[in-house]
Design a protein around this motif. Structure first.
Motif, PDB file in Angstrom:
ATOM      1  N   MET A   1      38.098   4.057  19.500  1.00  0.00           N
ATOM      2  CA  MET A   1      36.730   4.454  19.816  1.00  0.00           C
ATOM      3  C   MET A   1      35.806   3.791  18.817  1.00  0.00           C
ATOM      4  SD  MET A   1      36.397   8.417  18.572  1.00  0.00           S
ATOM      5  CE  MET A   1      36.045   8.831  16.849  1.00  0.00           C
ATOM      6  N   ASP A   2      34.554   3.634  19.201  1.00  0.00           N
ATOM      7  CA  ASP A   2      33.571   3.050  18.301  1.00  0.00           C
ATOM      8  C   ASP A   2      33.137   4.067  17.255  1.00  0.00           C
ATOM      9  OD1 ASP A   2      33.726   0.716  19.745  1.00  0.00           O
ATOM     10  OD2 ASP A   2      31.905   1.077  20.914  1.00  0.00           O
ATOM     11  N   VAL A   3      32.375   3.600  16.274  1.00  0.00           N
ATOM     12  CA  VAL A   3      31.950   4.488  15.199  1.00  0.00           C
ATOM     13  C   VAL A   3      31.049   5.612  15.710  1.00  0.00           C
ATOM     14  CG1 VAL A   3      32.202   2.792  13.352  1.00  0.00           C
ATOM     15  CG2 VAL A   3      30.047   2.912  14.636  1.00  0.00           C
ATOM     16  N   ASP A   4      30.441   5.413  16.891  1.00  0.00           N
ATOM     17  CA  ASP A   4      29.604   6.475  17.457  1.00  0.00           C
ATOM     18  C   ASP A   4      30.378   7.422  18.366  1.00  0.00           C
ATOM     19  OD1 ASP A   4      30.050   4.942  19.694  1.00  0.00           O
ATOM     20  OD2 ASP A   4      27.939   4.476  20.093  1.00  0.00           O
ATOM     21  N   GLY A   5      31.724   7.239  18.447  1.00  0.00           N
ATOM     22  CA  GLY A   5      32.561   8.144  19.224  1.00  0.00           C
ATOM     23  C   GLY A   5      32.758   7.740  20.669  1.00  0.00           C
ATOM     24  N   GLN A   6      32.141   6.653  21.123  1.00  0.00           N
ATOM     25  CA  GLN A   6      32.344   6.219  22.500  1.00  0.00           C
ATOM     26  C   GLN A   6      33.664   5.468  22.636  1.00  0.00           C
ATOM     27  OE1 GLN A   6      28.862   5.190  25.185  1.00  0.00           O
ATOM     28  NE2 GLN A   6      28.080   4.461  23.213  1.00  0.00           N
TER      29      GLN A   6
ATOM     30  N   ILE B   1      33.335   5.067  30.406  1.00  0.00           N
ATOM     31  CA  ILE B   1      33.018   5.245  28.992  1.00  0.00           C
ATOM     32  C   ILE B   1      32.817   6.728  28.716  1.00  0.00           C
ATOM     33  CG2 ILE B   1      31.475   4.607  27.115  1.00  0.00           C
ATOM     34  CD1 ILE B   1      33.172   2.310  28.399  1.00  0.00           C
ATOM     35  N   HIS B   2      33.545   7.227  27.737  1.00  0.00           N
ATOM     36  CA  HIS B   2      33.511   8.645  27.379  1.00  0.00           C
ATOM     37  C   HIS B   2      33.021   8.808  25.943  1.00  0.00           C
ATOM     38  CE1 HIS B   2      35.888   9.953  30.936  1.00  0.00           C
ATOM     39  NE2 HIS B   2      36.375   8.723  30.848  1.00  0.00           N
ATOM     40  N   GLN B   3      32.603  10.000  25.622  1.00  0.00           N
ATOM     41  CA  GLN B   3      32.178  10.340  24.271  1.00  0.00           C
ATOM     42  C   GLN B   3      33.161  11.352  23.692  1.00  0.00           C
ATOM     43  OE1 GLN B   3      29.254   9.167  22.612  1.00  0.00           O
ATOM     44  NE2 GLN B   3      30.196  10.109  20.801  1.00  0.00           N
ATOM     45  N   ALA B   4      33.837  10.947  22.626  1.00  0.00           N
ATOM     46  CA  ALA B   4      34.770  11.867  21.965  1.00  0.00           C
ATOM     47  C   ALA B   4      33.981  12.947  21.246  1.00  0.00           C
ATOM     48  CB  ALA B   4      35.650  11.111  20.984  1.00  0.00           C
ATOM     49  N   LYS B   5      34.275  14.182  21.562  1.00  0.00           N
ATOM     50  CA  LYS B   5      33.599  15.306  20.930  1.00  0.00           C
ATOM     51  C   LYS B   5      34.615  16.111  20.131  1.00  0.00           C
ATOM     52  CE  LYS B   5      30.095  15.647  24.581  1.00  0.00           C
ATOM     53  NZ  LYS B   5      29.496  16.510  25.643  1.00  0.00           N
ATOM     54  N   ASP B   6      34.411  16.168  18.862  1.00  0.00           N
ATOM     55  CA  ASP B   6      35.254  16.964  17.957  1.00  0.00           C
ATOM     56  C   ASP B   6      36.684  16.447  17.876  1.00  0.00           C
ATOM     57  OD1 ASP B   6      33.083  18.705  17.517  1.00  0.00           O
ATOM     58  OD2 ASP B   6      33.578  19.804  19.357  1.00  0.00           O
ATOM     59  N   PHE B   7      36.923  15.177  18.203  1.00  0.00           N
ATOM     60  CA  PHE B   7      38.237  14.594  17.964  1.00  0.00           C
ATOM     61  C   PHE B   7      38.103  13.086  17.839  1.00  0.00           C
ATOM     62  CE2 PHE B   7      38.012  13.905  22.497  1.00  0.00           C
ATOM     63  CZ  PHE B   7      38.848  12.831  22.772  1.00  0.00           C
ATOM     64  N   THR B   8      39.088  12.481  17.203  1.00  0.00           N
ATOM     65  CA  THR B   8      39.198  11.023  17.119  1.00  0.00           C
ATOM     66  C   THR B   8      40.123  10.564  18.218  1.00  0.00           C
ATOM     67  OG1 THR B   8      38.859  11.056  14.719  1.00  0.00           O
ATOM     68  CG2 THR B   8      39.882   9.087  15.655  1.00  0.00           C
ATOM     69  N   ASN B   9      39.672   9.625  19.035  1.00  0.00           N
ATOM     70  CA  ASN B   9      40.492   9.147  20.149  1.00  0.00           C
ATOM     71  C   ASN B   9      41.447   8.051  19.678  1.00  0.00           C
ATOM     72  OD1 ASN B   9      41.052   9.203  23.080  1.00  0.00           O
ATOM     73  ND2 ASN B   9      40.433   7.057  22.940  1.00  0.00           N
ATOM     74  N   TYR B  10      42.715   8.204  20.035  1.00  0.00           N
ATOM     75  CA  TYR B  10      43.752   7.246  19.660  1.00  0.00           C
ATOM     76  C   TYR B  10      44.348   6.588  20.900  1.00  0.00           C
ATOM     77  CZ  TYR B  10      43.972   8.864  14.794  1.00  0.00           C
ATOM     78  OH  TYR B  10      43.687   9.151  13.486  1.00  0.00           O
ATOM     79  N   THR B  11      44.962   5.428  20.682  1.00  0.00           N
ATOM     80  CA  THR B  11      45.722   4.751  21.719  1.00  0.00           C
ATOM     81  C   THR B  11      47.002   4.197  21.106  1.00  0.00           C
ATOM     82  OG1 THR B  11      45.576   3.149  23.543  1.00  0.00           O
ATOM     83  CG2 THR B  11      44.697   2.449  21.418  1.00  0.00           C
TER      84      THR B  11
ATOM     85  N   ILE C   1      45.640  13.246  17.819  1.00  0.00           N
ATOM     86  CA  ILE C   1      46.528  12.549  18.751  1.00  0.00           C
ATOM     87  C   ILE C   1      46.771  13.396  19.996  1.00  0.00           C
ATOM     88  CG2 ILE C   1      48.937  11.841  19.051  1.00  0.00           C
ATOM     89  CD1 ILE C   1      48.788  10.692  16.181  1.00  0.00           C
ATOM     90  N   VAL C   2      47.076  14.669  19.808  1.00  0.00           N
ATOM     91  CA  VAL C   2      47.317  15.551  20.957  1.00  0.00           C
ATOM     92  C   VAL C   2      46.055  15.678  21.805  1.00  0.00           C
ATOM     93  CG1 VAL C   2      47.866  17.904  21.658  1.00  0.00           C
ATOM     94  CG2 VAL C   2      49.210  16.799  19.866  1.00  0.00           C
ATOM     95  N   ASN C   3      44.898  15.812  21.168  1.00  0.00           N
ATOM     96  CA  ASN C   3      43.665  15.893  21.939  1.00  0.00           C
ATOM     97  C   ASN C   3      43.377  14.584  22.677  1.00  0.00           C
ATOM     98  OD1 ASN C   3      42.864  18.583  21.550  1.00  0.00           O
ATOM     99  ND2 ASN C   3      42.012  18.122  19.536  1.00  0.00           N
TER     100      ASN C   3
END
Length: 776
Positions: free
Chosen positions: A351-356, A364-374, A400-402
């Motif tokens: 995800m980008d530094v702004d959470g997208q 395109i999604h916005q990560a809310k309250d979690f860091t998105n991993y792949t 990771i689970v989120n």
């Protein structure tokens, strides 16, 4: 967009490092596993960053006209230590995998005559690749350096989470040119690049993207690149001339035209030849947009020099590696911290530094309250890597689970990841093992939405068109005539179903628990009761005949044979012993597995299995066997685990270029080593238990939480003193064959008294043995 950010990005100031107890990065050798098996890369990255800036040493295609090219397998990570040339430095790599992709945005600094093809290893002068010597290579966490001999260019690389930073020192007063080849990649093939685009925004900034069709079916890689010197001139060549160009034909597109596009484009940028020999180049990535890449570039590199960024990368690694402190020899420390390093490359922040971020639905999604991993190599990593995170980094495990649950929400199949990467499901291997990752996190008290998690687990286990699931639900096994890997799949589904059973049971959902308890016992349906081994079984209930217990092909198994897979019932070892006709036979078979000879003919056509990873018929170089050395804990001879675990660690993990016996598989092989060095292992992830083996080192201190440490002591432990005489937990005698998560989560002291002879009196009553589903 005319955006000049040169002044911001290349102004410098002193960055203070993070203090840690010792310079642990000095023990890490990123070169381990870069030859033959291992499939690791030596380049620069930071913990769990999406950028892995590393040299690629050849351009072997994955296929030619649809026919697989076997030599491509060596280049899963882009680098082979035996090679004599470097093609360039690309920004994305997979760590330790047995299939591959990526190698995005290949950069090569050059001098002299312009060459716009990579050439060949046999004739390097035919292209832009360069010879190099290992004598000039420097590889350490967060930093890579090499001299490109054909050009006399010193290349230095470092990285942030989303940016690769290059520093090229050219010979004085020589032509300075940088190539960006957007047609090249790892596991490349004719047509893999669907489209590539470059915009020259101004004389120091370029942006663009490329879309590829590989293992990641539709992979969007946007980039923003700044140069420390102004561009003098530039151009490109498209090796697949378009059949339609419209009214773009009115321009000279190939020379100094600021919009570049095509399917097989290679670009070149010329810089002023002057007394300044150095060019710095910064490449930020995004899966969202070029604007996102620019924001990543500014956020992570603005105001920092190359040396600052390299120092910060080193400090990040020191901080992460400091989670475990050990005592041991230099080789032992190198192997341990290199293994720990390998567990911290993937999964990667996506995800980008702004959470997208780009989701699995390509929106395109916005990560809310979690860091998105792949990069979820789940068939491998559910076994030890994710359980390790639950001990040493619970916040990362939660994220990771989120991320997996977000994948489920976006999945048109309504399934958790199978093997996902770069916003795509790759569908590699078998099982629906993300349910294990989720279940293990829940069992360790990770704070996630349990109701949503259980819903995702149930849905993932009931996709009727996935790998024989329909037949599995109807027959209780996956028949060989419907799926050639049916017996492996049945065993793995049964374990996965157990994790759903156990999660539902803990949540008080008895109806789901009862249904999945029955499914968890399906492993019995592929055991031939006459021989006590797993066999391929047909839809009509008959067994495949003739059959081989040793062959890895055509017998109902994937990446293993019946001998190895017949021990894969981690949720019910007691029931497994019964299927094998009792403890005596079970123990004899375990003994035989480690000592018998497996002829080459039974695995020579299996890429993932080589002689280096085999001990008897036990295959440590591949994952299905990783729990087997610990199975003696369910028998009256647990000391045999202590013997074989140390043998595996000594033989299969060495401080050398070819020091890994198999693909590291995104950290699973290394996570096994970390657990085994501590003296215990999660045989059945999703439970709260770790089966005790024997520590490899005399002292380990593991940070289980802020200000909480688990100290593990084994005074005098050595190859001779490898057996456990007794165990104490927090000063009290400990008599069980396992410890629980609650025993260690808040720290404490685990002390092993070691001896040179097996303590045959140290056996376990039934209630002291590890968990089994059929245990009364």
């Amino acid at each position: 967009m005319k955006l000049r950010i040169l002044t911001i990005l290349f102004s410098t100031f002193l960055i203070s490092g993070t203090a840690v107890s010792q310079e642990l990065t000095s023990y890490v050798n990123p070169m381990i596993g870069t030859l033959k098996m291992g499939h690791t890369f030596p380049g620069a990255c930071v913990p769990h960053g999406i950028v892995q800036l590393s040299p690629d040493t050849d351009t072997i295609p994955q296929n030619i006209n649809g026919k697989y090219v076997a030599d491509a397998y060596k280049y899963c990570a882009g680098y082979q230590h035996d090679d004599k040339t470097i093609v360039g430095f690309s920004h994305t790599h997979l760590s330790g995998t047995g299939h591959s992709d990526l190698g995005d945005i290949l950069v090569m600094p050059v001098t002299g005559q312009l060459k716009l093809n990579p050439g060949t290893a046999d004739n390097p002068d035919s292209g832009y690749r360069s010879r190099f010597s290992h004598d000039t290579e420097v590889a350490r966490p967060g930093y890579y350096e090499v001299k490109l001999d054909d050009y006399g260019i010193k290349a230095q690389l470092t990285a942030t989470e989303r940016t690769g930073i290059h520093k090229y020192t050219f010979p004085a007063n020589e032509k300075k040119q940088i190539l960006i080849d957007l047609a090249q990649g790892i596991y490349n093939y004719d047509g893999k690049v669907l489209w590539a685009n470059v915009r020259v925004e101004n004389d120091t900034l370029i942006t663009g993207y490329r879309i590829t069709n590989g293992w990641a079916r539709v992979n969007y890689t946007y980039f923003a690149i700044t140069f420390s010197e102004p561009i003098k001139s530039y151009g490109y060549e498209d090796k697949e001339k378009p059949k339609y160009v419209g009214f773009w034909r009115k321009f000279d597109l190939q020379h100094n035209f600021p919009e570049i596009g095509g399917r097989k484009i290679i670009t070149y940028f010329d810089f002023v030849t002057d007394a300044n020999p150095t060019i710095e180049m910064r490449v930020a990535l995004s899966a969202v947009s070029t604007l996102g890449a620019i924001q990543n570039l500014q956020a992570e590199t603005a105001g920092k020099s190359f040396d600052d960024i390299a120092a910060i990368a080193n400090d990040k690694w020191n901080k992460e590696l400091d989670v475990i402190e050990i005592e041991g020899t230099k080789d032992q420390k190198t192997m341990f911290y290199t293994s720990l390093y390998h567990t911290m490359i993937n999964p990667s922040v996506y995800m980008d530094v702004d959470g997208q971020y780009r989701g699995i639905d390509h929106n395109i999604h916005q990560a809310k309250d979690f860091t998105n991993y792949t990069i979820f190599s789940v068939w491998d990593t559910y076994r030890a890597l994710h359980p390790l995170f639950n001990i040493i980094n619970r916040d990362r495990s939660k994220n990771i689970v989120n991320s997996m649950l977000a994948h489920y929400d976006q999945s048109v199949h309504k399934a958790l990841p199978v093997w996902s990467l770069m916003g795509n499901e790759g569908w590699c291997m078998i099982g629906y093992h993300s349910v294990s990752v989720v279940a293990d996190a829940i069992s360790k008290g990770i704070d996630i939405n349990k109701k949503r998690a259980l819903e995702a687990m149930i849905s993932s286990s009931n996709v009727p068109y996935y790998d024989g699931t329909k037949e599995y639900l109807e027959l209780g096994y996956v028949p060989y005539d419907k799926n050639s890997n049916g017996s492996s799949i049945t065993l793995e589904y049964a374990y996965d179903d157990w994790t759903i059973y156990n999660t539902a049971l803990k949540m008080g959902n008895t109806s789901v628990a009862e249904a999945y308890k029955k499914r968890a016992m399906n492993y019995r349906n592929v055991f031939d009761p006459e021989i006590g081994f797993v066999r391929a079984r047909k839809s009509d209930g008959s067994w495949k005949a003739p059959y081989s217990l040793l062959n890895t092909h055509g017998e109902g198994f994937i990446e293993g044979n019946s001998w190895n897979y017949s021990f894969y019932v981690p949720q019910d070892v007691k029931g497994l012993i019964e299927q094998m006709h009792g403890e005596k036979v079970f123990t004899q078979r375990l003994d035989s597995l480690f000592t018998m000879h497996l002829p080459d003919e039974f695995f020579e056509n299996t890429e993932d299995v080589t002689r280096e990873g085999i001990m008897g018929n036990y295959v440590h170089g591949n994952e299905p066997s990783h729990h087997i050395p610990y199975l003696y804990a369910w028998t009256s001879q647990p000391w045999k685990s202590q013997y074989w675990i140390r043998e595996i660690m000594n033989r299969m993990y060495r401080n050398s270029i070819d020091g890994l016996c198999g693909n590291d598989d995104c950290g699973q092989m290394s996570a096994w080593y970390i657990f085994s060095a501590m003296g215990f292992y999660p045989v059945c992830p999703g439970s709260d238990q770790y089966v005790i083996g024997a520590p490899y080192l005399p002292y380990l201190k593991v940070k289980t939480a802020p200000d909480k440490n688990l100290v593990i002591k084994a005074n005098g432990v050595s190859d001779k003193m490898r057996y456990v005489k007794s165990v104490k937990l927090n000063g009290k005698p400990y008599t069980k064959a396992y410890i629980t998560y609650d025993d260690i989560k808040d720290g404490g002291e685990l002390v092993f008294e070691m001896t040179s002879q097996p303590n045959k009196k140290r056996t376990f009553a039934e209630d002291e043995k590890p968990y089994s589903l059929s245990q009364k």
